[in-house]
Design a protein around this motif. Structure first.
Motif, mmCIF file in Angstrom:
data_model
loop_
_atom_site.group_PDB
_atom_site.id
_atom_site.type_symbol
_atom_site.label_atom_id
_atom_site.label_comp_id
_atom_site.label_asym_id
_atom_site.label_seq_id
_atom_site.Cartn_x
_atom_site.Cartn_y
_atom_site.Cartn_z
ATOM 1 N N THR A 95 0.833 -1.195 0.000
ATOM 2 C CA THR A 95 0.000 0.000 0.000
ATOM 3 C C THR A 95 0.871 1.250 0.000
ATOM 4 O OG1 THR A 95 -1.736 1.105 1.300
ATOM 5 C CG2 THR A 95 -0.259 -0.293 2.532
ATOM 6 N N LEU A 96 0.381 2.312 0.588
ATOM 7 C CA LEU A 96 1.134 3.574 0.637
ATOM 8 C C LEU A 96 1.189 4.083 2.074
ATOM 9 C CD1 LEU A 96 -1.045 6.648 -0.360
ATOM 10 C CD2 LEU A 96 -2.036 4.422 0.173
ATOM 11 N N GLY A 97 2.192 4.901 2.356
ATOM 12 C CA GLY A 97 2.255 5.587 3.644
ATOM 13 C C GLY A 97 2.225 4.645 4.833
ATOM 14 N N CYS A 98 2.940 3.555 4.760
ATOM 15 C CA CYS A 98 2.960 2.601 5.880
ATOM 16 C C CYS A 98 3.521 3.301 7.122
ATOM 17 C CB CYS A 98 3.825 1.405 5.525
ATOM 18 S SG CYS A 98 3.220 0.524 4.075
ATOM 19 N N ALA A 99 2.852 3.081 8.250
ATOM 20 C CA ALA A 99 3.233 3.786 9.480
ATOM 21 C C ALA A 99 4.708 3.553 9.809
ATOM 22 C CB ALA A 99 2.349 3.330 10.631
ATOM 23 N N HIS A 100 5.122 2.314 9.663
ATOM 24 C CA HIS A 100 6.505 1.953 9.983
ATOM 25 C C HIS A 100 7.481 2.771 9.135
ATOM 26 C CE1 HIS A 100 9.824 -0.853 10.997
ATOM 27 N NE2 HIS A 100 10.189 -0.646 9.747
ATOM 28 N N SER A 101 7.283 2.763 7.838
ATOM 29 C CA SER A 101 8.198 3.461 6.925
ATOM 30 C C SER A 101 8.255 4.946 7.260
ATOM 31 C CB SER A 101 7.719 3.311 5.479
ATOM 32 O OG SER A 101 7.341 1.999 5.196
ATOM 33 N N GLN A 102 7.085 5.520 7.475
ATOM 34 C CA GLN A 102 7.033 6.971 7.685
ATOM 35 C C GLN A 102 7.707 7.350 9.010
ATOM 36 O OE1 GLN A 102 5.293 7.226 4.068
ATOM 37 N NE2 GLN A 102 5.564 9.098 5.231
ATOM 38 N N GLN A 103 7.456 6.560 10.049
ATOM 39 C CA GLN A 103 8.073 6.858 11.355
ATOM 40 C C GLN A 103 9.594 6.724 11.294
ATOM 41 O OE1 GLN A 103 6.343 4.481 14.553
ATOM 42 N NE2 GLN A 103 4.285 4.785 13.782
ATOM 43 N N VAL A 104 10.054 5.680 10.617
ATOM 44 C CA VAL A 104 11.493 5.419 10.562
ATOM 45 C C VAL A 104 12.210 6.530 9.793
ATOM 46 C CG1 VAL A 104 13.195 3.868 9.535
ATOM 47 C CG2 VAL A 104 11.320 2.927 10.867
ATOM 48 N N ILE A 105 11.625 6.934 8.677
ATOM 49 C CA ILE A 105 12.276 7.965 7.862
ATOM 50 C C ILE A 105 12.235 9.314 8.592
ATOM 51 C CG2 ILE A 105 12.142 9.226 5.673
ATOM 52 C CD1 ILE A 105 11.127 6.516 4.459
ATOM 53 N N TRP A 106 11.141 9.566 9.281
ATOM 54 C CA TRP A 106 11.060 10.809 10.066
ATOM 55 C C TRP A 106 12.175 10.852 11.123
ATOM 56 C CZ3 TRP A 106 9.422 11.794 15.297
ATOM 57 C CH2 TRP A 106 9.253 13.149 15.578
ATOM 58 N N GLN A 107 12.387 9.749 11.788
ATOM 59 C CA GLN A 107 13.466 9.706 12.789
ATOM 60 C C GLN A 107 14.842 9.876 12.126
ATOM 61 O OE1 GLN A 107 11.388 6.948 16.278
ATOM 62 N NE2 GLN A 107 13.544 6.713 15.840
ATOM 63 N N LEU A 108 14.999 9.298 10.949
ATOM 64 C CA LEU A 108 16.266 9.453 10.223
ATOM 65 C C LEU A 108 16.511 10.935 9.903
ATOM 66 C CD1 LEU A 108 18.698 8.357 8.521
ATOM 67 C CD2 LEU A 108 17.077 8.134 6.620
ATOM 68 N N PHE A 109 15.478 11.595 9.430
ATOM 69 C CA PHE A 109 15.632 13.015 9.079
ATOM 70 C C PHE A 109 15.961 13.856 10.327
ATOM 71 C CE2 PHE A 109 12.898 12.890 4.914
ATOM 72 C CZ PHE A 109 13.882 12.112 4.318
ATOM 73 N N ASN A 110 15.359 13.488 11.450
ATOM 74 C CA ASN A 110 15.711 14.200 12.693
ATOM 75 C C ASN A 110 17.191 14.018 13.023
ATOM 76 O OD1 ASN A 110 13.057 14.986 13.063
ATOM 77 N ND2 ASN A 110 12.566 13.251 14.406
ATOM 78 N N ALA A 111 17.677 12.791 12.831
ATOM 79 C CA ALA A 111 19.094 12.525 13.139
ATOM 80 C C ALA A 111 19.993 13.373 12.247
ATOM 81 C CB ALA A 111 19.395 11.030 12.971
ATOM 82 N N ILE A 112 19.565 13.594 11.013
ATOM 83 C CA ILE A 112 20.351 14.442 10.107
ATOM 84 C C ILE A 112 20.440 15.862 10.679
ATOM 85 C CG2 ILE A 112 20.339 15.563 7.834
ATOM 86 C CD1 ILE A 112 21.191 12.627 7.708
ATOM 87 N N GLU A 113 19.299 16.384 11.083
ATOM 88 C CA GLU A 113 19.333 17.753 11.598
ATOM 89 C C GLU A 113 20.161 17.840 12.880
ATOM 90 O OE1 GLU A 113 15.903 19.817 13.364
ATOM 91 O OE2 GLU A 113 16.252 21.301 11.796
ATOM 92 N N LYS A 114 20.042 16.820 13.735
ATOM 93 C CA LYS A 114 20.798 16.841 14.990
ATOM 94 C C LYS A 114 22.291 16.684 14.738
ATOM 95 C CE LYS A 114 18.184 13.570 16.841
ATOM 96 N NZ LYS A 114 17.678 12.570 17.801
ATOM 97 N N GLY A 115 22.644 15.873 13.745
ATOM 98 C CA GLY A 115 24.055 15.570 13.525
ATOM 99 C C GLY A 115 24.778 16.591 12.669
ATOM 100 N N PHE A 116 24.032 17.318 11.889
ATOM 101 C CA PHE A 116 24.672 18.217 10.920
ATOM 102 C C PHE A 116 25.705 19.163 11.543
ATOM 103 C CE2 PHE A 116 25.036 21.877 8.109
ATOM 104 C CZ PHE A 116 25.279 21.266 6.887
ATOM 105 N N PRO A 117 25.347 19.843 12.640
ATOM 106 C CA PRO A 117 26.298 20.833 13.173
ATOM 107 C C PRO A 117 27.656 20.261 13.568
ATOM 108 C CG PRO A 117 24.132 21.076 14.191
ATOM 109 C CD PRO A 117 24.093 19.814 13.410
ATOM 110 N N ILE A 118 27.716 18.995 13.916
ATOM 111 C CA ILE A 118 29.013 18.424 14.312
ATOM 112 C C ILE A 118 29.602 17.531 13.227
ATOM 113 C CG2 ILE A 118 28.670 18.545 16.814
ATOM 114 C CD1 ILE A 118 27.861 15.562 16.651
ATOM 115 N N SER A 119 28.938 17.458 12.084
ATOM 116 C CA SER A 119 29.379 16.524 11.047
ATOM 117 C C SER A 119 30.572 17.043 10.262
ATOM 118 C CB SER A 119 28.236 16.260 10.066
ATOM 119 O OG SER A 119 27.957 17.454 9.336
ATOM 120 N N GLY A 120 30.779 18.358 10.286
ATOM 121 C CA GLY A 120 31.813 18.935 9.441
ATOM 122 C C GLY A 120 31.332 19.149 8.013
ATOM 123 N N ASP A 121 30.104 18.716 7.747
ATOM 124 C CA ASP A 121 29.532 18.845 6.402
ATOM 125 C C ASP A 121 29.048 20.286 6.198
ATOM 126 O OD1 ASP A 121 28.285 18.437 3.960
ATOM 127 O OD2 ASP A 121 27.242 16.610 4.606
#
Ligand code: NAG
Ligand code: NAG
Ligand code: NAG
Ligand code: NAG
Ligand code: NAG
Ligand code: NAG
Ligand code: NAG
Ligand code: NAG
Ligand code: NAG
Ligand code: NAG
Ligand code: NAG
Ligand code: NAG
Length: 833
Positions: A557-583
């Motif tokens: 189907t579409l918009g599976c809860a699992h997929s959406q929650q996992v990717i949302w958490q991944l995107f949060n980790a990007i924002e949290k990690g960016f300042p110390i990533s050197g990127d």
């Protein structure tokens, strides 16, 4: 399958008379498991034999008297892959398919958007035949045969989990024997030592090697490398990966002789005579090399012949030849202790030195419990992780212990719960064993997974994996035909990134993060950024994953809860990690921020009050599926646990309490982990962890104790199923400690570095553990914590800031109240209670 006939042929040999006390050398802490009978035959390998390992090598010993049978493993010994089929390409589509599949993907998406109920039957076009996927392969058996006959008495065997040594002692004839086996990490070798503990000399002893009990593996060549060393060379399959084992014997005693004798063609044995003690040390390797898992190496995964590296471990001038046995043992124990002993758990267990572990386990009952056995199982999980995670490859579905040439599910890396569960407790219990996992992602997933991203998803940035991975970069949708309900899981890489983020969060190891953690997070996020598409079914201006299904569970189907929650958490980790990533790639960061706001967060309450598993409300109240995919945000994630309407902004404006209530309803309806589809340990311990997350101590303990009653063997291995021939799968051995801890201490992750960390002390303390303590647990933010309780109430709480690099707001909760709030600081050491 192991041949049962051979198992019977080797037999038990002699009758055993049992003792009813733990041996005098048993750890006084009680931290060991012990038995008054040897392990039964090969068909009981998963039930009775005892594991040792150092990550590179593993072994299972059955602890027999006249003939000890030691089953060997080498971590990278796999059939399949380019070693077996030079055309093996990781189960991928090919470049010329890309345009066609991109078109088909559009058709699939439209079909889902336009279908009356938002589902389709299959996505067969996306799957690929598994090809030479292969299996982790057992490395045969070492046979150590004593020239003794007659009945034995005073038999006892045990695993000392304070020392990581397996021991057996017994008396036969007038001789008292003492044998011990361990695998040491510093030397990358395993060792088995035998002596007598009375004045009797050691009888003649023969060492041989056999694969007779492992059907399907080509017969290797066994020869005398020199007078004290057996050399075993063979292949995992035919054709296949090459392996070598060198096993060197040392004997002490003035008249000791060690002689290697060829026994016919391609066979040899070592005989020891006139010795007072004898020990054999073995090392093993293959010509697999994860560094050759990229396009530049033609994805060959082919490394050097292992012989030279084995000589470097065991040959002249190495610690293995120059050290006395007791020095090797001491260095092994020191290494293990350094890793394991800083963290300490006490749940009020009372060691039982008069009941063998198999009897404790048989007597164990759901809800009634036994803190001692629970504590042992907790410690056993940590023991197994030290023994399987610290090699060049991470712990697989069976850790590193597998007896056959073809093992259940290939003893592979199932990454839709199982491999994740393997590492759930590592950070919290201060075990730095996780980096081989990240090396494995970097070297074997990312290179081939970039091709999968391109050919299967028409995405040129980042990489992707699906639910099942081998060590040869299998990144395609495995299976062929309509297997997508299992194989269509391109969020496996995103879920595994929880572990990457957590490693930084717990250790604050910024140097590691810059060099390895951030590149992994970024490349996985790049893939998912491109893969999200506008929802043309609900037309709600959100971005969704389509097609998707829950791991191992349709509909597609579409918009599976699992997929959406996992990717949302991944995107949060990007924002949290960016300042110390050197990127400095702010365009990437901004795209993550934008799409994170736009994306569907996978939080939706359905028609019967449940947390919906899919964006379309199709949940069935009687669905007791083994996976809790949509509850990933309850545990181990935080999208549900920490649900914040201001941040997650669901159209329906759910409150936190409403979302938690919906998750609770879903969890209740999911049953207790015994269902028509499966009855495994991992599903029960996952449920236990979720109940703890909800603060429900009685349901938590019910599930935790139910798993122990139902899914653990006499040797405490976790069993996937019940009854004869039950399958060993290690995940619940690792999930059990994690779930147990979740009843005592929780520190859920948060979306942003400006958020307060909430630390919950004793959130789901069962009445069975009225007193206890935890020492030196690690928390997010680089904190350390120690606390104790008595009469079910908190009696002390100490927080330290050893690894704190950035100041954070921390709130400590106990019994539903904030008992203290503070700002962490480097080097802090505060007694809060
Ligand atoms: C495949 O990707 C390319 C490059 O992004 C894009 O131009 C093309 O439209 C895509 N094809 C399909 C069918 O989506
Ligand atoms: C969706 O509808 C189709 C067509 O009526 C049906 O075959 C399918 O079973 C439905 N799927 C679900 C999950 O209800
Ligand atoms: C075993 O020991 C017996 C008695 O000590 C001896 O006679 C016999 O030769 C030994 N067998 C082997 C194979 O060494
Ligand atoms: C054990 O020792 C006793 C006394 O010395 C002797 O009579 C007996 O034969 C010995 N048994 C064996 C199996 O060697
Ligand atoms: C036998 O070996 C063990 C383990 O190394 C050792 O502790 C013990 O002292 C030895 N016993 C004798 C009698 O040498
Ligand atoms: C092995 O030992 C035997 C018996 O002591 C001896 O005859 C032979 O020369 C030795 N072989 C090697 C290769 O050292
Ligand atoms: C070694 O052999 C010699 C000669 O046979 C013998 O005198 C001595 O007692 C033996 N030593 C041991 C420890 O068995
Ligand atoms: C190797 O030799 C030993 C001892 O003679 C024997 O037991 C074993 O069966 C032989 N193995 C093979 C594969 O021939
Ligand atoms: C969503 O929009 C598409 C066209 O953009 C339309 O076909 C469809 O009916 C709409 N769906 C809903 C639920 O409004
Ligand atoms: C949710 O809250 C927003 C902002 O307060 C409001 O505009 C919207 O109507 C609410 N939605 C529902 C379903 O109540
Ligand atoms: C587990 O659930 C099954 C199915 O509902 C039920 O029969 C069984 O009694 C339950 N057992 C426990 C210990 O909860
Ligand atoms: C725990 O969950 C069970 C089952 O839903 C419920 O009956 C019980 O009231 C809950 N206990 C607490 C303390 O919430």
């Amino acid at each position: 399958m192991v041949s049962r006939l051979v198992g019977a042929a080797i037999g038990l040999g002699s009758a055993i008379s049992a003792t009813v006390a733990a041996p005098s050398a048993f750890p006084s802490s009680g931290n060991g498991i012990w038995y008054t009978d040897p392990g039964r035959g090969f068909e009981y390998w998963a039930d009775d034999w005892l594991p040792v390992g150092n990550g590179y090598l593993a072994a299972m010993v059955n602890g027999r008297t006249t003939q000890e049978v030691t089953q060997l493993n080498i971590e990278s010994l796999w059939s399949g892959g380019p070693f077996q089929d030079p055309t093996y390409n990781g189960g991928n589509k090919v470049a010329s398919d890309q345009a066609t599949i991109a078109q088909e993907m559009q058709v699939i998406r439209q079909a889902i958007f336009q279908s009356p109920n938002g589902t389709i039957d299959n996505v067969e076009q996306l799957t690929t035949d598994a090809g030479a996927y292969g299996s982790y392969v057992g490395a045969g058996f070492l046979l150590a045969t004593l020239n003794v006959t007659g009945d034995s008495s005073d038999f006892v065997r045990w695993l000392d989990m304070d020392a990581a040594v397996q021991r057996t002692s017994w008396t036969q004839g007038n001789t008292s024997f003492f044998r011990e086996t361990f695998c040491s990490h510093p030397t990358q070798a395993c060792v088995q030592h035998i002596n007598t503990t009375n004045s009797s000399p050691l009888p003649g002893l023969t060492y041989a090697y056999s694969v007779d009990a492992e059907s399907g593996i080509p017969t290797p060549t066994v020869s005398c490398f020199d007078n004290s060393t057996l050399q075993i060379t063979g292949t995992a399959s035919s054709p296949g990966m090459a392996f070598e084992i060198l096993a060197r014997v040392s004997a002490s005693g003035t008249n000791a002789s060690v002689t290697c004798t060829p026994a016919g063609k391609n066979n040899a044995t070592i005989n020891v005579n006139g010795a007072s003690a004898s020990w054999i040390a073995w090392v093993g390797g293959t010509d697999y090399d994860a560094d050759a898992g990229n396009a530049a190496s033609g994805f060959s995964f082919k490394g050097a012949d292992p012989h030279e590296s084995l000589i470097a471990l065991l040959g002249p001038g190495t610690a293995m030849t120059s050290s006395a046995y007791h020095d090797l043992l001491a260095s092994h124990i020191a290494d293990y202790s350094a890793l394991i002993s800083r963290f300490h758990l006490d749940i009020g267990q009372k060691p039982d030195f008069s009941t063998p572990t198999d009897q404790l386990r048989n007597a164990y009952q759901t809800d009634v419990g036994d803190p001692y056995l629970e504590w042992l199982l907790f410690n056993f999980g940590r023991y197994l992780l030290t023994g399987s995670a610290r090699g060049a490859l991470p712990a697989n579905l069976q850790g590193k212990w597998a007896i056959d040439s073809s093992n259940p599910w290939g003893a592979d890396y199932h990454s839709n719960i199982n491999i994740q569960m393997n590492y759930w407790f590592a950070e919290l219990t201060d075990m730095d064993v996780v980096t081989p996992l990240f090396d494995y992602f970097e070297k074997t997933w990312a290179p081939r997974g970039a091709e999968t991203a391109q050919y299967l998803y028409n995405i040129s940035e980042g990489w992707v994996t699906h639910n099942e991975m081998n060590i040869f970069g299998h990144t395609g949708m495995k299976g062929g035909g309509n297997t997508a309900s299992w194989a269509d899981y391109p969020e496996s890489n995103a879920w595994m990134m929880f572990h990457v983020w957590d490693h930084l969060d717990f250790t604050q190891d910024v140097a590691w993060f810059k060099s390895q953690g951030w590149p992994l997070l970024k490349s996985v996020a790049q893939f998912h950024l491109q893969k999200l598409v506008p929802d043309d079914r609900f037309n709600d201006s959100t971005l969704v994953v389509v097609p998707c299904n829950s791991p191992e569970q349709v509909p597609i189907t579409l918009g599976c809860a699992h997929s959406q929650q996992v990717i949302w958490q991944l995107f949060n980790a990007i924002e949290k990690g960016f300042p110390i990533s050197g990127d400095t790639d702010t365009a990437f960061l901004n795209e993550v921020r934008t799409k994170r706001i736009q994306m569907d967060k996978g939080i939706r309450i359905g028609s019967w009050g449940q947390l919906q598993e899919w964006k379309v409300d199709l949940d069935l109240p009687w669905d007791t599926h083994r996976h809790l995919s949509h509850l990933i945000g309850l545990y181990p994630g935080y999208a549900v646990t920490g649900y914040n309407p201001a941040v997650q902004q669901t159209a329906q404006n759910y409150t936190h309490d409403e979302v938690i209530a919906a998750a609770t309803i879903s969890l209740i309806h999911r049953g207790n982990g015994t269902g028509p589809d499966a009855d495994s340990g991992w599903e029960k311990v996952w449920r236990a962890a979720c109940w703890a997350q909800l603060g429900n101590a009685s349901e938590f303990y019910h599930e935790l104790s139910y798993s122990l009653e139902r899914n653990f063997a006499p040797n405490l291995f976790s069993l996937y199923s019940q009854g004869e021939g039950a399958i060993f799968q290690i995940d619940a051995n690792f999930g059990f400690p994690a779930a147990l801890l979740n009843g005592l201490i929780q520190v859920p992750d948060v979306p942003s570095t400006s958020d307060v960390y909430d630390v919950f002390i004793l959130p789901a303390l069962p009445t069975n553990w009225p007193s206890g303590s935890i020492k030196n647990a690690r928390l997010r933010g680089g904190l350390g914590i120690s606390f104790s309780w008595g009469n079910s109430a908190l009696t002390s709480l100490q927080v330290t800031g050893e690894s704190v690099t950035a100041r954070r707001q921390i709130r400590f909760w106990h019994q539903g109240e904030v008992i203290r709030q503070l700002t962490s600081s480097p080097g802090m050491n505060v007694q809060l209670v």
